[in-house]
Design an enzyme around this catalytic site. Structure first.
Site, PDB file in Angstrom:
ATOM      1  N   ARG A 151     -13.344 134.474  44.279  1.00 39.76           N
ATOM      2  CA  ARG A 151     -13.175 133.072  44.102  1.00 39.76           C
ATOM      3  C   ARG A 151     -12.023 132.695  43.064  1.00 39.76           C
ATOM      4  NH1 ARG A 151     -18.994 133.212  45.299  1.00 39.76           N
ATOM      5  NH2 ARG A 151     -19.372 132.797  47.349  1.00 39.76           N
ATOM      6  N   LYS A 166       1.480 126.407  45.076  1.00 34.79           N
ATOM      7  CA  LYS A 166       1.288 126.435  46.455  1.00 34.79           C
ATOM      8  C   LYS A 166       1.226 128.270  46.662  1.00 34.79           C
ATOM      9  CE  LYS A 166       3.030 122.714  48.920  1.00 34.79           C
ATOM     10  NZ  LYS A 166       4.194 122.063  49.743  1.00 34.79           N
ATOM     11  N   GLU A 214      18.301 124.918  46.628  1.00 38.05           N
ATOM     12  CA  GLU A 214      17.007 124.256  46.114  1.00 38.05           C
ATOM     13  C   GLU A 214      17.352 123.344  44.870  1.00 38.05           C
ATOM     14  OE1 GLU A 214      13.866 124.134  47.477  1.00 38.05           O
ATOM     15  OE2 GLU A 214      13.942 125.319  49.151  1.00 38.05           O
ATOM     16  N   LYS A 252      10.308 119.296  39.301  1.00 40.77           N
ATOM     17  CA  LYS A 252       9.345 119.808  40.543  1.00 40.77           C
ATOM     18  C   LYS A 252       8.128 119.544  39.401  1.00 40.77           C
ATOM     19  CE  LYS A 252       7.148 122.982  43.260  1.00 40.77           C
ATOM     20  NZ  LYS A 252       7.311 124.120  44.327  1.00 40.77           N
ATOM     21  N   GLU A 286      -0.337 117.430  47.536  1.00 40.04           N
ATOM     22  CA  GLU A 286       0.686 116.740  48.471  1.00 40.04           C
ATOM     23  C   GLU A 286      -0.245 115.713  49.252  1.00 40.04           C
ATOM     24  OE1 GLU A 286       3.744 119.567  50.059  1.00 40.04           O
ATOM     25  OE2 GLU A 286       3.765 118.188  51.587  1.00 40.04           O
ATOM     26  N   ARG A 342       4.692 114.474  46.564  1.00 42.87           N
ATOM     27  CA  ARG A 342       4.944 115.890  46.593  1.00 42.87           C
ATOM     28  C   ARG A 342       5.825 116.344  47.762  1.00 42.87           C
ATOM     29  NH1 ARG A 342       2.174 121.332  44.390  1.00 42.87           N
ATOM     30  NH2 ARG A 342       3.693 122.714  45.272  1.00 42.87           N
ATOM     31  N   ASN A 367      10.424 118.086  49.814  1.00 47.19           N
ATOM     32  CA  ASN A 367      10.814 118.813  51.156  1.00 47.19           C
ATOM     33  C   ASN A 367      12.052 117.953  51.634  1.00 47.19           C
ATOM     34  OD1 ASN A 367       8.360 120.241  51.677  1.00 47.19           O
ATOM     35  ND2 ASN A 367       7.275 118.764  52.146  1.00 47.19           N
ATOM     36  N   HIS A 413      13.908 119.565  54.561  1.00 50.28           N
ATOM     37  CA  HIS A 413      13.077 120.724  54.827  1.00 50.28           C
ATOM     38  C   HIS A 413      12.888 120.364  56.446  1.00 50.28           C
ATOM     39  CE1 HIS A 413      13.006 122.182  50.973  1.00 50.28           C
ATOM     40  NE2 HIS A 413      12.134 123.197  51.490  1.00 50.28           N
ATOM     41  N   HIS A 458      13.531 123.435  58.765  1.00 49.42           N
ATOM     42  CA  HIS A 458      12.558 124.508  59.584  1.00 49.42           C
ATOM     43  C   HIS A 458      12.901 124.602  60.844  1.00 49.42           C
ATOM     44  CE1 HIS A 458       9.240 123.485  56.283  1.00 49.42           C
ATOM     45  NE2 HIS A 458      10.016 124.434  55.936  1.00 49.42           N
ATOM     46  N   HIS A 465      16.511 130.704  54.147  1.00 44.82           N
ATOM     47  CA  HIS A 465      15.639 129.192  53.820  1.00 44.82           C
ATOM     48  C   HIS A 465      16.380 128.444  52.882  1.00 44.82           C
ATOM     49  CE1 HIS A 465      12.667 126.626  53.154  1.00 44.82           C
ATOM     50  NE2 HIS A 465      12.526 126.486  51.924  1.00 44.82           N
TER      51      HIS A 465
HETATM   52  N1  GLY Z   1       8.283 123.931  47.904  1.00 41.25           N
HETATM   53  C1  GLY Z   1       7.584 122.677  47.936  1.00 41.25           C
HETATM   54  C2  GLY Z   1       6.262 122.563  47.129  1.00 41.25           C
HETATM   55  O1  GLY Z   1       5.969 123.394  46.355  1.00 41.25           O
HETATM   56  O2  GLY Z   1       5.988 121.441  47.303  1.00 41.25           O
END
Ligand code: GLY
Length: 370
Positions: A122, A144, A186, A228, A238, A242, A246, A249, A253, A267
Site C-alpha cells: 500500500r 504521476k 517540454e 511544474k 489535476e 494542472r 498539457n 498535448h 496525442h 513524445h
Molecule cells: N505531465 C503532465 C503532468 O504531470 O501533469
C-alpha cells in the site's frame, strides 16, 4: 554545483536536487531518508550500461548496498507484465514499508517504478533519478505514475509523490541529440504556458543548452521544475490548473496515435509540434497575435526541432481522422474537447469551449503545408 527546488505538499513535501556529480553523491543525499542501509534499484538495460555503476558507487560511498532489476529499454516495458515482474521482484527482495526504491531511468522506468512503489504494501517510498531531459523536467516531478493499457497510454496508474528527485545534469551528456531535443520540447512548453521571460531566455540560450553548456542546462531544468512544481502545488491531482501542463498535448496525442507511438514521432517532438499548433489555434480564435505562433515556430526551427506536420515522416490521416483521434483523449469530458489555449506567450489557459471547425481548419492548413 547543485540547485534545489522544494515541493511544498505538506506530508508529501520533497526536494528536487539539480546539478552535476549527483550520482556520486547519491548516498549522502538519499541516506538521511533511509531506515536501513539498503535500497532496490529499478533501471533499464541502456541506462544500466551507462549509469548504474556510478549510482552504486555513490551509494556505497555512504555504506548503502543495493540490488538491481534491469528491464528492457523502451515503451513496451510500461506494461502489465513488467509491472507484475517489478512488484514480484520487490517482494522477493523483501522490501518493507519503510524501505525505498530508486527509479534510475527515463519516463518509462520512472512511471513504472513509481506505480510499483505506490501499490507495494500500500505504498513504499520512491526516489526518482531521471536520466533523460524529459524525465528531469516533467515525468519525475509531480507524482504521476502508471503503465499503458491495450486501450491507451497511461490509463492505469496512481498519484504517488517521490521522496526525492535527483536530476544529475551530467547524465544528459550521454543522450542522443534527437532525444535531448525531444525533452527540450517540454522545456519550451513551460515558457509558452506561463513564463514569457523564460521563453525569451530560451530563445537566446537554446543553442548553448543543446550544445551542452552545464550552467545553462541547470538553469533550464531548474526553471522548468519550478514552473511544474508551482502548478502541482496548486492542483496535485489535476482537478483544474494542472491541465495547463498539457499545452500541445491534445494535438500531440492524436499525432502519436496516428504514427503508432513509435520512432516516427517521439513524445517530446509531438509536444513541440502540438505547442505550435495550439498557438495557431489560439490565433485562429483571435486570442493571440499572428506574431506569437510565428515566434514559437521560429524558435523550434532554429533549434533544429520538428515544428510542423511536414516534419513527421510518412503518411498522416486527414484532418477528420486526426480530430477523431483527439476525441479519444483522456481530457475529453462529456464529449467536449479541452484544449490549452494562449492569449500570448506565457499566458495559457484551459478551454472546454473550442469549436470543432476551428480545430479542423488548423489541421487542414497544417496538412496542406506538408
Ligand atoms: N505531465 C503532465 C503532468 O504531470 O501533469
Amino acid at each position: 554545483m547543485m540547485e534545489t527546488v522544494s515541493v511544498e505538499l505538506s506530508a508529501r513535501a520533497y526536494d528536487i536536487h539539480i546539478g552535476t556529480g549527483l550520482l556520486a553523491r547519491a548516498g549522502e543525499l538519499i541516506g538521511p531518508l533511509l531506515k536501513r542501509n539498503r535500497v532496490c534499484v529499478v533501471t533499464d538495460e541502456n541506462v544500466a550500461a551507462l549509469h548504474l555503476k556510478s549510482l552504486q558507487a555513490g551509494l556505497a560511498a555512504d555504506g548503502i548496498t543495493c540490488t538491481e532489476l534491469i528491464l528492457p529499454a523502451g515503451e513496451s516495458t510500461k506494461s502489465w507484465s513488467y509491472f507484475e515482474r517489478t512488484v514480484e521482484w520487490l517482494l522477493t527482495e523483501k522490501v518493507e514499508r519503510r524501505d525505498l526504491v530508486i527509479a534510475l531511468g527515463g519516463g518509462v522506468i520512472g512511471d513504472l517504478t513509481g506505480f510499483a512503489a505506490a501499490v507495494l504494501r500500500r505504498g513504499v517510498g520512491v526516489v526518482q533519478v531521471p536520466t533523460s531531459l524529459l524525465a528531469q523536467v516533467d515525468s519525475s516531478v509531480g507524482g504521476k505514475t502508471g503503465i499503458n493499457a491495450p486501450h491507451g497510454k497511461n490509463l492505469i496508474g496512481a498519484f504517488h509523490q517521490p521522496l526525492m528527485v535527483l536530476a544529475d545534469i551530467d547524465v544528459l551528456a550521454t543522450m542522443t541529440s534527437r532525444d535531448f531535443l525531444a525533452g527540450y520540447g517540454e522545456v519550451v512548453k513551460y515558457g509558452l504556458l506561463g513564463d514569457a521571460v523564460f521563453f525569451d531566455w530560451l530563445e537566446g540560450q537554446g543553442p548553448a543548452i543543446a550544445a551542452g553548456d552545464v550552467a545553462a542546462r541547470i538553469a533550464a531544468v531548474k526553471r522548468s521544475c519550478e514552473m511544474k512544481v508551482a502548478i502541482v502545488e496548486r492542483d496535485e491531482t489535476e482537478q483544474g490548473d494542472r491541465a495547463l501542463l498539457n499545452l500541445g498535448h491534445t494535438f500531440c496525442h492524436a499525432l502519436e496515435a496516428a504514427t503508432g507511438f513509435g520512432d516516427r514521432l517521439l513524445h517530446g517532438e509531438g509536444v513541440a509540434v502540438g505547442c505550435a499548433l495550439a498557438f495557431e489555434l489560439s490565433h485562429k480564435l483571435s486570442l493571440c497575435s499572428q506574431e506569437d505562433p510565428s515566434r514559437v515556430r521560429q524558435h523550434l526551427s532554429n533549434m533544429g526541432m520538428k515544428v510542423d506536420l511536414g516534419d513527421i515522416p510518412g503518411d498522416l490521416p486527414d484532418a477528420g481522422a486526426l480530430l477523431g483521434l483527439m476525441e479519444q483523449d483522456k481530457k475529453v469530458i462529456n464529449g467536449q474537447l479541452r484544449f490549452i489555449l494562449a492569449r500570448g506567450i506565457g499566458e495559457s489557459f484551459v478551454s472546454a469551449d473550442v469549436p470543432r471547425d476551428a480545430v479542423h481548419s488548423v489541421l487542414c492548413e497544417a496538412l496542406a503545408r506538408r
